[in-house]
Scaffold this motif. Structure first.
Motif, PDB file in Angstrom:
ATOM      1  N   ASP A  18      25.524   8.925  -5.715  1.00  0.00           N
ATOM      2  CA  ASP A  18      24.865   9.550  -6.857  1.00  0.00           C
ATOM      3  C   ASP A  18      24.741  11.058  -6.664  1.00  0.00           C
ATOM      4  O   ASP A  18      24.355  11.768  -7.570  1.00  0.00           O
ATOM      5  CB  ASP A  18      23.461   8.972  -7.064  1.00  0.00           C
ATOM      6  N   ASN A  19      25.045  11.533  -5.454  1.00  0.00           N
ATOM      7  CA  ASN A  19      24.876  12.946  -5.132  1.00  0.00           C
ATOM      8  C   ASN A  19      26.055  13.759  -5.696  1.00  0.00           C
ATOM      9  O   ASN A  19      27.183  13.616  -5.233  1.00  0.00           O
ATOM     10  CB  ASN A  19      24.782  13.125  -3.615  1.00  0.00           C
ATOM     11  N   PRO A  20      25.802  14.636  -6.660  1.00  0.00           N
ATOM     12  CA  PRO A  20      26.891  15.383  -7.301  1.00  0.00           C
ATOM     13  C   PRO A  20      27.455  16.525  -6.454  1.00  0.00           C
ATOM     14  O   PRO A  20      28.468  17.114  -6.827  1.00  0.00           O
ATOM     15  CB  PRO A  20      26.245  15.926  -8.574  1.00  0.00           C
ATOM     16  N   THR A  21      26.822  16.860  -5.330  1.00  0.00           N
ATOM     17  CA  THR A  21      27.300  17.973  -4.512  1.00  0.00           C
ATOM     18  C   THR A  21      28.018  17.515  -3.252  1.00  0.00           C
ATOM     19  O   THR A  21      28.710  18.311  -2.623  1.00  0.00           O
ATOM     20  CB  THR A  21      26.129  18.888  -4.090  1.00  0.00           C
ATOM     21  N   SER A  39      21.464  20.052  -2.316  1.00  0.00           N
ATOM     22  CA  SER A  39      22.465  21.042  -1.912  1.00  0.00           C
ATOM     23  C   SER A  39      23.490  20.499  -0.921  1.00  0.00           C
ATOM     24  O   SER A  39      24.425  21.208  -0.558  1.00  0.00           O
ATOM     25  CB  SER A  39      21.776  22.255  -1.272  1.00  0.00           C
ATOM     26  N   LEU A  40      23.317  19.278  -0.475  1.00  0.00           N
ATOM     27  CA  LEU A  40      24.148  18.736   0.601  1.00  0.00           C
ATOM     28  C   LEU A  40      25.602  18.565   0.165  1.00  0.00           C
ATOM     29  O   LEU A  40      25.901  17.848  -0.782  1.00  0.00           O
ATOM     30  CB  LEU A  40      23.588  17.399   1.079  1.00  0.00           C
ATOM     31  N   GLU A  41      26.498  19.249   0.888  1.00  0.00           N
ATOM     32  CA  GLU A  41      27.929  19.174   0.593  1.00  0.00           C
ATOM     33  C   GLU A  41      28.691  18.386   1.656  1.00  0.00           C
ATOM     34  O   GLU A  41      29.711  17.776   1.359  1.00  0.00           O
ATOM     35  CB  GLU A  41      28.514  20.591   0.505  1.00  0.00           C
ATOM     36  N   SER A  42      28.225  18.440   2.892  1.00  0.00           N
ATOM     37  CA  SER A  42      28.919  17.774   3.992  1.00  0.00           C
ATOM     38  C   SER A  42      27.917  17.020   4.852  1.00  0.00           C
ATOM     39  O   SER A  42      26.917  17.596   5.301  1.00  0.00           O
ATOM     40  CB  SER A  42      29.655  18.823   4.845  1.00  0.00           C
ATOM     41  N   PHE A  43      28.213  15.731   5.067  1.00  0.00           N
ATOM     42  CA  PHE A  43      27.324  14.864   5.843  1.00  0.00           C
ATOM     43  C   PHE A  43      28.189  14.105   6.843  1.00  0.00           C
ATOM     44  O   PHE A  43      28.962  13.230   6.475  1.00  0.00           O
ATOM     45  CB  PHE A  43      26.603  13.907   4.902  1.00  0.00           C
ATOM     46  N   ASN A  44      28.084  14.486   8.124  1.00  0.00           N
ATOM     47  CA  ASN A  44      28.926  13.887   9.150  1.00  0.00           C
ATOM     48  C   ASN A  44      28.059  13.218  10.202  1.00  0.00           C
ATOM     49  O   ASN A  44      27.387  13.891  10.995  1.00  0.00           O
ATOM     50  CB  ASN A  44      29.811  14.954   9.796  1.00  0.00           C
ATOM     51  N   LEU A  95      19.819  22.881   2.438  1.00  0.00           N
ATOM     52  CA  LEU A  95      20.679  22.279   3.468  1.00  0.00           C
ATOM     53  C   LEU A  95      22.000  21.816   2.865  1.00  0.00           C
ATOM     54  O   LEU A  95      22.042  20.922   2.032  1.00  0.00           O
ATOM     55  CB  LEU A  95      19.962  21.116   4.141  1.00  0.00           C
ATOM     56  N   GLN A  96      23.088  22.448   3.296  1.00  0.00           N
ATOM     57  CA  GLN A  96      24.419  22.158   2.773  1.00  0.00           C
ATOM     58  C   GLN A  96      25.249  21.294   3.706  1.00  0.00           C
ATOM     59  O   GLN A  96      26.131  20.570   3.252  1.00  0.00           O
ATOM     60  CB  GLN A  96      25.165  23.467   2.516  1.00  0.00           C
ATOM     61  N   ALA A  97      25.005  21.393   5.011  1.00  0.00           N
ATOM     62  CA  ALA A  97      25.842  20.666   5.963  1.00  0.00           C
ATOM     63  C   ALA A  97      25.006  20.101   7.104  1.00  0.00           C
ATOM     64  O   ALA A  97      24.217  20.816   7.718  1.00  0.00           O
ATOM     65  CB  ALA A  97      26.918  21.583   6.530  1.00  0.00           C
ATOM     66  N   ILE A  98      25.222  18.809   7.346  1.00  0.00           N
ATOM     67  CA  ILE A  98      24.654  18.140   8.513  1.00  0.00           C
ATOM     68  C   ILE A  98      25.831  17.618   9.311  1.00  0.00           C
ATOM     69  O   ILE A  98      26.614  16.812   8.805  1.00  0.00           O
ATOM     70  CB  ILE A  98      23.732  16.969   8.125  1.00  0.00           C
ATOM     71  N   GLN A  99      25.973  18.092  10.526  1.00  0.00           N
ATOM     72  CA  GLN A  99      27.026  17.608  11.412  1.00  0.00           C
ATOM     73  C   GLN A  99      26.350  17.044  12.653  1.00  0.00           C
ATOM     74  O   GLN A  99      25.932  17.790  13.536  1.00  0.00           O
ATOM     75  CB  GLN A  99      27.996  18.728  11.769  1.00  0.00           C
ATOM     76  N   ALA A 100      26.233  15.742  12.683  1.00  0.00           N
ATOM     77  CA  ALA A 100      25.535  15.061  13.772  1.00  0.00           C
ATOM     78  C   ALA A 100      26.420  14.013  14.432  1.00  0.00           C
ATOM     79  O   ALA A 100      25.937  13.037  14.992  1.00  0.00           O
ATOM     80  CB  ALA A 100      24.250  14.431  13.241  1.00  0.00           C
TER      81      ALA A 100
END
Length: 161
Positions: free
Chosen positions: A113-116, A92-97, A69-74
């Motif tokens: 702490d998330n490097p991605t 793997s998360l790059e985008s969290f909205n 999972l790379q992107a969560i758009q909620a």
């Protein structure tokens, strides 16, 4: 001219049977209800978009364990509760909205702490407290939005502004 029709839906637990699904986009419809934890069984899911709906309930912590999972758009829903600290280890998360919801509590320091994680949108909620000093760990940060919350204090000096 195009005529857009919204689909009224809720996410049933059975959606987890779509095991090959990599991209789920249900934005700007009439989605409602809570987000089922069974979504975590979609181990190939890379993009999850439910923005512009009427979803309620909390953000399931199991989303943080989804390996691709790379992107969560909620954004633009009615999500409540706190931001799970487990997203600090989402590999793997790059985008969290999660902007424009009804989220409360503090911003978990573990997020940084998330490097991605490169894009973090927390604006227009009811978050309280101060910005974590761990913000400086966020070396891949491209965009951070936390405006229109109930945050207090100053920007940590470690940020270097």
């Amino acid at each position: 001219a195009y005529a857009y029709q919204s689909v009224r839906y809720y996410l049933p637990h059975e959606i987890a049977f779509l095991t090959e699904l990599t991209d789920l986009r249900l934005f700007a419809n009439h989605g409602f209800g809570t987000l089922p934890e069974s979504l975590a069984r979609l181990t190939k899911l890379e993009t999850f978009v439910i923005s512009g709906n009427f979803h309620t309930g909390t953000i399931p912590t199991v989303f943080a364990s989804m390996p691709r999972l790379q992107a969560i758009q909620a954004q633009y829903n009615g999500l409540v509760g706190t931001i799970p600290s487990e997203f600090g280890t989402a590999s793997s998360l790059e985008s969290f909205n999660v902007a424009q919801n009804k989220l409360e509590g503090t911003i978990p320091p573990e997020l940084f702490d998330n490097p991605t994680l490169s894009y973090l949108y927390l604006d227009h909620n009811a978050l309280i407290g101060t910005l974590p000093t761990t913000l400086t760990k966020y070396t891949v940060l491209r965009r951070l939005e936390f405006n229109e919350n109930l945050l207090t204090g100053t920007i940590p000096t470690e940020v270097g502004l």
